[in-house]
Design a protein around this motif. Structure first.
Motif, PDB file in Angstrom:
ATOM      1  N   LYS A   1      -9.575 -35.470   3.552  1.00  0.00           N
ATOM      2  CA  LYS A   1      -8.185 -35.050   3.407  1.00  0.00           C
ATOM      3  C   LYS A   1      -8.050 -33.530   3.528  1.00  0.00           C
ATOM      4  O   LYS A   1      -7.036 -33.024   4.014  1.00  0.00           O
ATOM      5  N   LEU A   2      -9.076 -32.807   3.099  1.00  0.00           N
ATOM      6  CA  LEU A   2      -9.067 -31.355   3.269  1.00  0.00           C
ATOM      7  C   LEU A   2      -9.069 -31.000   4.752  1.00  0.00           C
ATOM      8  O   LEU A   2      -8.308 -30.130   5.198  1.00  0.00           O
ATOM      9  N   SER A   3      -9.907 -31.676   5.530  1.00  0.00           N
ATOM     10  CA  SER A   3      -9.941 -31.438   6.975  1.00  0.00           C
ATOM     11  C   SER A   3      -8.621 -31.836   7.621  1.00  0.00           C
ATOM     12  O   SER A   3      -8.111 -31.143   8.507  1.00  0.00           O
ATOM     13  N   THR A   4      -8.065 -32.953   7.176  1.00  0.00           N
ATOM     14  CA  THR A   4      -6.783 -33.408   7.713  1.00  0.00           C
ATOM     15  C   THR A   4      -5.695 -32.375   7.468  1.00  0.00           C
ATOM     16  O   THR A   4      -4.899 -32.061   8.358  1.00  0.00           O
ATOM     17  N   TYR A   5      -5.668 -31.825   6.265  1.00  0.00           N
ATOM     18  CA  TYR A   5      -4.669 -30.802   5.927  1.00  0.00           C
ATOM     19  C   TYR A   5      -4.845 -29.575   6.814  1.00  0.00           C
ATOM     20  O   TYR A   5      -3.876 -29.056   7.378  1.00  0.00           O
ATOM     21  N   SER A   6      -6.078 -29.128   6.961  1.00  0.00           N
ATOM     22  CA  SER A   6      -6.351 -27.927   7.759  1.00  0.00           C
ATOM     23  C   SER A   6      -5.973 -28.141   9.222  1.00  0.00           C
ATOM     24  O   SER A   6      -5.347 -27.271   9.848  1.00  0.00           O
ATOM     25  N   MET A   7      -6.340 -29.302   9.781  1.00  0.00           N
ATOM     26  CA  MET A   7      -6.023 -29.575  11.180  1.00  0.00           C
ATOM     27  C   MET A   7      -4.523 -29.703  11.398  1.00  0.00           C
ATOM     28  O   MET A   7      -3.993 -29.281  12.430  1.00  0.00           O
ATOM     29  N   ALA A   8      -3.821 -30.287  10.418  1.00  0.00           N
ATOM     30  CA  ALA A   8      -2.367 -30.422  10.542  1.00  0.00           C
ATOM     31  C   ALA A   8      -1.690 -29.050  10.540  1.00  0.00           C
ATOM     32  O   ALA A   8      -0.748 -28.807  11.302  1.00  0.00           O
ATOM     33  N   ILE A   9      -2.168 -28.155   9.691  1.00  0.00           N
ATOM     34  CA  ILE A   9      -1.613 -26.800   9.648  1.00  0.00           C
ATOM     35  C   ILE A   9      -1.813 -26.106  10.993  1.00  0.00           C
ATOM     36  O   ILE A   9      -0.885 -25.494  11.553  1.00  0.00           O
ATOM     37  N   MET A  10      -3.015 -26.187  11.530  1.00  0.00           N
ATOM     38  CA  MET A  10      -3.307 -25.529  12.802  1.00  0.00           C
ATOM     39  C   MET A  10      -2.520 -26.154  13.946  1.00  0.00           C
ATOM     40  O   MET A  10      -2.018 -25.452  14.827  1.00  0.00           O
ATOM     41  N   ASP A  11      -2.387 -27.484  13.925  1.00  0.00           N
ATOM     42  CA  ASP A  11      -1.637 -28.142  14.989  1.00  0.00           C
ATOM     43  C   ASP A  11      -0.154 -27.796  14.908  1.00  0.00           C
ATOM     44  O   ASP A  11       0.515 -27.652  15.932  1.00  0.00           O
ATOM     45  N   GLY A  12       0.367 -27.653  13.691  1.00  0.00           N
ATOM     46  CA  GLY A  12       1.774 -27.304  13.534  1.00  0.00           C
ATOM     47  C   GLY A  12       2.106 -25.919  14.052  1.00  0.00           C
ATOM     48  O   GLY A  12       3.259 -25.633  14.388  1.00  0.00           O
ATOM     49  N   LYS A  13       1.103 -25.047  14.121  1.00  0.00           N
ATOM     50  CA  LYS A  13       1.306 -23.693  14.642  1.00  0.00           C
ATOM     51  C   LYS A  13       1.038 -23.608  16.146  1.00  0.00           C
ATOM     52  O   LYS A  13       1.241 -22.556  16.757  1.00  0.00           O
ATOM     53  N   ARG A  14       0.593 -24.702  16.719  1.00  0.00           N
ATOM     54  CA  ARG A  14       0.219 -24.699  18.138  1.00  0.00           C
ATOM     55  C   ARG A  14       1.457 -24.624  19.030  1.00  0.00           C
ATOM     56  O   ARG A  14       2.395 -25.399  18.887  1.00  0.00           O
ATOM     57  N   ASN A  15       1.438 -23.697  19.979  1.00  0.00           N
ATOM     58  CA  ASN A  15       2.530 -23.567  20.945  1.00  0.00           C
ATOM     59  C   ASN A  15       2.126 -24.026  22.342  1.00  0.00           C
ATOM     60  O   ASN A  15       2.933 -23.955  23.267  1.00  0.00           O
ATOM     61  N   ARG A  16       0.907 -24.464  22.484  1.00  0.00           N
ATOM     62  CA  ARG A  16       0.440 -24.965  23.776  1.00  0.00           C
ATOM     63  C   ARG A  16       0.695 -26.467  23.842  1.00  0.00           C
ATOM     64  O   ARG A  16       0.047 -27.255  23.170  1.00  0.00           O
ATOM     65  N   ILE A  17       1.651 -26.861  24.665  1.00  0.00           N
ATOM     66  CA  ILE A  17       2.040 -28.263  24.734  1.00  0.00           C
ATOM     67  C   ILE A  17       1.127 -29.016  25.695  1.00  0.00           C
ATOM     68  O   ILE A  17       0.603 -28.446  26.661  1.00  0.00           O
ATOM     69  N   THR A  18       0.908 -30.283  25.416  1.00  0.00           N
ATOM     70  CA  THR A  18       0.045 -31.118  26.248  1.00  0.00           C
ATOM     71  C   THR A  18       0.856 -32.271  26.843  1.00  0.00           C
ATOM     72  O   THR A  18       1.992 -32.532  26.441  1.00  0.00           O
ATOM     73  N   ARG A  19       0.237 -32.970  27.777  1.00  0.00           N
ATOM     74  CA  ARG A  19       0.893 -34.135  28.365  1.00  0.00           C
ATOM     75  C   ARG A  19       1.191 -35.186  27.292  1.00  0.00           C
ATOM     76  O   ARG A  19       2.222 -35.863  27.329  1.00  0.00           O
ATOM     77  N   GLU A  20       0.271 -35.321  26.322  1.00  0.00           N
ATOM     78  CA  GLU A  20       0.507 -36.279  25.239  1.00  0.00           C
ATOM     79  C   GLU A  20       1.756 -35.915  24.448  1.00  0.00           C
ATOM     80  O   GLU A  20       2.542 -36.791  24.068  1.00  0.00           O
ATOM     81  N   ASP A  21       1.939 -34.631  24.172  1.00  0.00           N
ATOM     82  CA  ASP A  21       3.136 -34.200  23.442  1.00  0.00           C
ATOM     83  C   ASP A  21       4.399 -34.546  24.217  1.00  0.00           C
ATOM     84  O   ASP A  21       5.380 -35.035  23.647  1.00  0.00           O
ATOM     85  N   LEU A  22       4.390 -34.288  25.509  1.00  0.00           N
ATOM     86  CA  LEU A  22       5.571 -34.569  26.324  1.00  0.00           C
ATOM     87  C   LEU A  22       5.878 -36.062  26.370  1.00  0.00           C
ATOM     88  O   LEU A  22       7.033 -36.480  26.222  1.00  0.00           O
ATOM     89  N   CYS A  23       4.844 -36.859  26.568  1.00  0.00           N
ATOM     90  CA  CYS A  23       5.054 -38.295  26.782  1.00  0.00           C
ATOM     91  C   CYS A  23       5.292 -39.066  25.487  1.00  0.00           C
ATOM     92  O   CYS A  23       5.905 -40.142  25.514  1.00  0.00           O
TER      93      CYS A  23
END
Length: 236
Positions: free
Chosen positions: A95-117
């Motif tokens: 859960k600690l890793s999940t929290y950390s990855m979610a924080i980093m992903d929420g700050k991500r401005n690089r969009i991917t094909r998965e995000d679009l679709c």
């Protein structure tokens, strides 16, 4: 001479104190109060403070990294978010890793094909668009819900049936990313056919916006979507 002797006594005292701590002299709160009590105290701390506790010692790490401590913090973090990252669904991650990855992903401005679709998108014209186009936009005249757009994995881009703006023409999209020498992103945008590029931005609720001077796309909140959204692995 006296100063040298005093300095040596201080060094000897520090060495004795360090040896005492290594042997467990009762100065560590985890040893004195126990893991359960320290865990209850950490429940009252914010996530950043708890994360810092993991660096104190191995005993502190065992308490501060406990899944029972981080599960409610993950739930609190994701409450009210427009999109929940797919990488938070990795079952083997703590859960600690999940929290950390979610924080980093929420700050991500690089969009991917998965995000679009993975999302449906609301489509709006801006004030700079020709009046004829704005009159076709129901959100401008408040005559109906906003128009919607959809991205597909094969590169195709579509709209709802009977969309007055769409017109049924062929439409494709591309994601363009360029880098400077040290690996930083220099330019990043999404382009539909040969229309002006749309810059990518992220909002506090983790939703996406694609925009240029003529129109903008806003991702529609879908936090309850099964399997969540976005890439499965971190993208920086």
């Amino acid at each position: 001479m006296a100063e040298a002797e005093e300095c040596e006594r201080q060094k000897t005292g520090r060495r004795r104190r360090r040896r005492g701590r290594r042997k467990g002299d009762g100065s560590d709160p985890v040893e004195v109060l126990g893991e359960e009590v320290i865990g209850l105290v950490m429940e009252l701390l914010d996530a950043r403070s708890v994360a810092r506790c993991t660096a104190v010692s191995r005993a502190w790490y065992e308490v501060a990294a406990d899944n029972r401590l981080w599960a409610p913090k993950c739930a609190e973090l994701m409450a009210g978010k427009a999109h929940i990252p797919r990488l938070t669904m990795i079952r083997t991650a703590s859960k600690l890793s999940t929290y950390s990855m979610a924080i980093m992903d929420g700050k991500r401005n690089r969009i991917t094909r998965e995000d679009l679709c993975d999302h449906a998108w609301e489509y709006h014209f801006t004030i700079a668009a020709p009046e004829y186009w704005r009159n076709l936009d129901p959100s401008w005249k408040h005559t109906g819900p906003p128009m919607r757009r959809y991205f597909h994995h094969d590169g195709y881009h579509s709209a709802d049936p009977h969309d007055a703006v769409w017109g049924g023409h062929e439409c494709e999209y591309t994601i363009i990313t360029s880098f400077v020498g040290d690996g930083r992103i220099r330019d990043h945008y999404v382009r539909i056919n040969r229309w002006p590029p749309m810059k990518v931005s992220r909002k506090e609720d983790w939703s996406w916006e694609l925009s240029n001077h003529l129109y903008r796309y806003n991702s529609i909140p879908d936090a309850e979507k099964e399997g969540c959204t976005g890439p499965l692995f971190p993208v920086w």
